[in-house]
Design a protein around this motif. Sequence first.
Motif, PDB file in Angstrom:
ATOM      1  N   UNK A   1      -5.593   6.359   5.160  1.00 12.77           N
ATOM      2  CA  UNK A   1      -6.601   5.395   4.724  1.00 12.77           C
ATOM      3  C   UNK A   1      -6.368   4.050   5.407  1.00 12.77           C
ATOM      4  N   UNK A   2      -7.456   3.377   5.773  1.00  9.12           N
ATOM      5  CA  UNK A   2      -7.387   2.065   6.420  1.00  9.12           C
ATOM      6  C   UNK A   2      -7.872   1.004   5.445  1.00  9.12           C
ATOM      7  N   UNK A   3      -7.062  -0.023   5.273  1.00  7.52           N
ATOM      8  CA  UNK A   3      -7.370  -1.113   4.340  1.00  7.52           C
ATOM      9  C   UNK A   3      -7.540  -2.415   5.123  1.00  7.52           C
TER      10      UNK A   3
ATOM     11  N   UNK B   1      -4.846  -5.580  -2.734  1.00  9.87           N
ATOM     12  CA  UNK B   1      -3.938  -6.568  -2.145  1.00  9.87           C
ATOM     13  C   UNK B   1      -4.725  -7.663  -1.446  1.00  9.87           C
ATOM     14  N   UNK B   2      -4.249  -8.905  -1.595  1.00  5.04           N
ATOM     15  CA  UNK B   2      -4.683 -10.041  -0.781  1.00  5.04           C
ATOM     16  C   UNK B   2      -3.456 -10.878  -0.479  1.00  5.04           C
ATOM     17  N   UNK B   3      -3.376 -11.425   0.716  1.00  9.79           N
ATOM     18  CA  UNK B   3      -2.190 -12.159   1.149  1.00  9.79           C
ATOM     19  C   UNK B   3      -2.538 -13.612   1.469  1.00  9.79           C
ATOM     20  N   UNK B   4      -1.501 -14.411   1.683  1.00 14.56           N
ATOM     21  CA  UNK B   4      -1.702 -15.832   1.976  1.00 14.56           C
ATOM     22  C   UNK B   4      -2.158 -16.064   3.409  1.00 14.56           C
ATOM     23  N   UNK B   5      -1.882 -15.129   4.293  1.00 11.47           N
ATOM     24  CA  UNK B   5      -2.239 -15.302   5.694  1.00 11.47           C
ATOM     25  C   UNK B   5      -3.183 -14.184   6.124  1.00 11.47           C
ATOM     26  N   UNK B   6      -3.759 -14.363   7.286  1.00  6.51           N
ATOM     27  CA  UNK B   6      -4.681 -13.361   7.794  1.00  6.51           C
ATOM     28  C   UNK B   6      -3.916 -12.108   8.196  1.00  6.51           C
ATOM     29  N   UNK B   7      -4.433 -10.957   7.771  1.00  8.30           N
ATOM     30  CA  UNK B   7      -3.770  -9.684   8.036  1.00  8.30           C
ATOM     31  C   UNK B   7      -4.659  -8.811   8.908  1.00  8.30           C
ATOM     32  N   UNK B   8      -4.023  -8.054   9.755  1.00  6.80           N
ATOM     33  CA  UNK B   8      -4.755  -7.059  10.535  1.00  6.80           C
ATOM     34  C   UNK B   8      -5.021  -5.836   9.667  1.00  6.80           C
ATOM     35  N   UNK B   9      -5.985  -5.022  10.016  1.00  8.00           N
ATOM     36  CA  UNK B   9      -6.226  -3.795   9.231  1.00  8.00           C
ATOM     37  C   UNK B   9      -4.963  -2.950   9.135  1.00  8.00           C
TER      38      UNK B   9
ATOM     39  N   UNK C   1     -15.247  -4.209  -1.159  1.00  2.75           N
ATOM     40  CA  UNK C   1     -14.268  -3.576  -2.038  1.00  2.75           C
ATOM     41  C   UNK C   1     -13.849  -2.217  -1.506  1.00  2.75           C
ATOM     42  N   UNK C   2     -14.782  -1.483  -0.922  1.00  2.95           N
ATOM     43  CA  UNK C   2     -14.449  -0.172  -0.365  1.00  2.95           C
ATOM     44  C   UNK C   2     -13.462  -0.307   0.797  1.00  2.95           C
ATOM     45  N   UNK C   3     -13.524  -1.421   1.505  1.00  2.00           N
ATOM     46  CA  UNK C   3     -12.592  -1.651   2.615  1.00  2.00           C
ATOM     47  C   UNK C   3     -11.264  -2.210   2.129  1.00  2.00           C
ATOM     48  N   UNK C   4     -11.168  -2.545   0.846  1.00  2.00           N
ATOM     49  CA  UNK C   4      -9.934  -3.102   0.304  1.00  2.00           C
ATOM     50  C   UNK C   4      -9.892  -4.605   0.293  1.00  2.00           C
TER      51      UNK C   4
ATOM     52  N   UNK D   1       0.836  -1.210   0.000  1.00  2.00           N
ATOM     53  CA  UNK D   1       0.000   0.000   0.000  1.00  2.00           C
ATOM     54  C   UNK D   1       0.867   1.256   0.000  1.00  2.00           C
ATOM     55  N   UNK D   2       1.915   1.228   0.805  1.00  2.00           N
ATOM     56  CA  UNK D   2       2.779   2.397   0.928  1.00  2.00           C
ATOM     57  C   UNK D   2       3.496   2.687  -0.387  1.00  2.00           C
TER      58      UNK D   2
END
Length: 673
Positions: A565-567, A550-558, A614-617, A541-542
């Motif tokens: 902006x918060x994703x 973005x989507x990752x293989x593991x669970x991500x925190x916000x 989608x709005x939340x990313x 994001x940065x």
Amino acid sequence: QRGAPLAAAAVAAAAAPCIVAPALRVTAPVADAFWARIAGGSMPPSPRALASHVLDAWRGSTSPYPKPRPRCLSAARPPHLPPPPARRFGTSSEQPTEILKSEVLAAAEEEVAMRPTTPWVRQVISGVDLMRHPKYNKGMAFSDAERDRLYLRGLLPPAVLSQEVQLERILLNMRSKMDDLEKYTYLTNLQERNQRLFYRVMVDHFEELLPIVHRPTVPKACKYYNLMFKSVPRALFITLEDRGRVYRILKNWPEAQVQLVVLSDGERMGTVGDVGVQAIANPISKLSLYTTAAGISPQVCLPIVVDTGTDNEDLLASPFYVGVRHRRVRGDAYFELMEELMAAIHRRYGNKTLIHFEDMTIDNVDKMLSMYRSDFPCFSDEKTGTAAVILAAVLAAEPKTGKKLKDHTFLFSGSDEQSAWAAEFMAMAIAQHTGTTVLEARSQVWLVDQKGLVTRERGGSETLEGYKLPFCHEGPTSPDLLTAVKNVEPSVLVGLTMEGPPHFKFTRDVCAAMADINKSPPIVLPLSQDINQEASARDIYEWTNDRALVATDCMSTPVTASSGATHYPAMCSSIYIFPGVGKGINDSRSTKLRDTQFIAAAEAVARLVSADDLARGALLPPLSMIREVSANVAQAVAIQAYQKQDATALPKPHNLLEKIRQSMYLPHYLTYR
């Protein structure tokens, strides 16, 4: 079976003239027959021989004392014996022969212990047996009436706790554990003693518990399975020594209506490599996810590990390793055992049994699929499950990118076969969406391996592995990922490496190039399983000025970027795909599983991504609605099965989605009569 008391009862049952020893009576006919067998040379003159003969004679007698169950000890009379000689025990003209009671009883006890017996249980369980059975156990949730009716009174503390209270207690205990491996062990113990409570905890707190019962914890559990093993029948273990009797081994499994098998040989367990028989923890984990996410009953699930050895030196040297201790056997012997196993599954459970191959090498998976895809509905989650969820994320992003599938260019970065599997699946999806051939669709898909972009300048079949050749296009030489991104100009960048760290990171320059090349938001998916992924969601994001999806293989925190902006990046995991696929195949009783059904599954997942997501990313639905996702995936898979005339559950339900929802396993306690 009864030991010394049995022998005492046998010799105390005398009612005829007898030989007298201290507190021991042996009938004269029995003594005569014993002497005849000694004289004939068929029995040695010893206390053990006398004890054995007394027991045999007593079993065939008409004694009023109770006899053992016929299933435990034979009740047949001994064979006819010849008449005794003139000189024998028990005549009135002789002094009785004394035989020490202790010697006879000890010999009788040893004799009985050496004889094979048949264990048996009652069909209707109650009391302690009921509490020890994970399928029926409710712990302290048994009501007062059930405790009286099922002989549980006094076996439990007097309080009656509801399942909700038990659930809260489980969560408190689990959350007090120090690390995820301890939490995994705690949940595993719960599953072994109270099945319904385990799945109630899983269903109600799926998002919290998924990292514990799946990646990244399960690969660690596989490494230490030899220390965690318990003699609880949670899986079947088949070795090369079992050739010729695999069908009999399948019959040992307590459930006869199996519909889903997860099969592994443990040769390729993600980042931990070859773990041999200890890979069984992964099939057990996958089946628990089938039940939790899609409501497939645990009674129709069967985990199997085929143990043909291991090349892991640490395991071979460990005194605690629970598998066979030799190097891994490959080739004809391996496939002959697999062929016998698949034939046994077909004979025992039928051709509608779904086979899920797990943790196998690419060669073994490809051969198994090519050999048995026409006989069973079967698939490899690593080959099609991961690729399908990538497709779902790309389709769901269409409102944000403004691009349809045919407008995207894909660049897969990975040094092993999984990236090529995903690339081939994407080409099939593009061909289906556009009506073109797979050969034409491959031109939109590129590969990057450890040496850079795969192009014809690097050579052909002499220098490249076979799985890379379909994506060996004409193009400029690109020795690194940044150069490849600039030359190919992809709109979707996927990192996918199964074993070890990725060779190329998604650096600041790579991410900035993705943002500069694409006018619409680029899709960046770092999905390698290693702890050192291509990049973190925060960095992507940065480095793209909050433009990337973005989507990752593991669970991500916000993630809160520097812009404020918060994703909420989603976890791009096959958990969205394979449980629903299994549910759709089982409910339609399909005899085939096709790649087009995985494409339909991906489309079903993408349709459930809302505008708010989608709005939340997030490119995928929230995990809290996993059962609804699986129901829709199952509907899409079942519709394809009915259209291709592979389904045998006829007639087709009028409301297929509602039928699937109603048939889901609910982990609430039942009331017992």
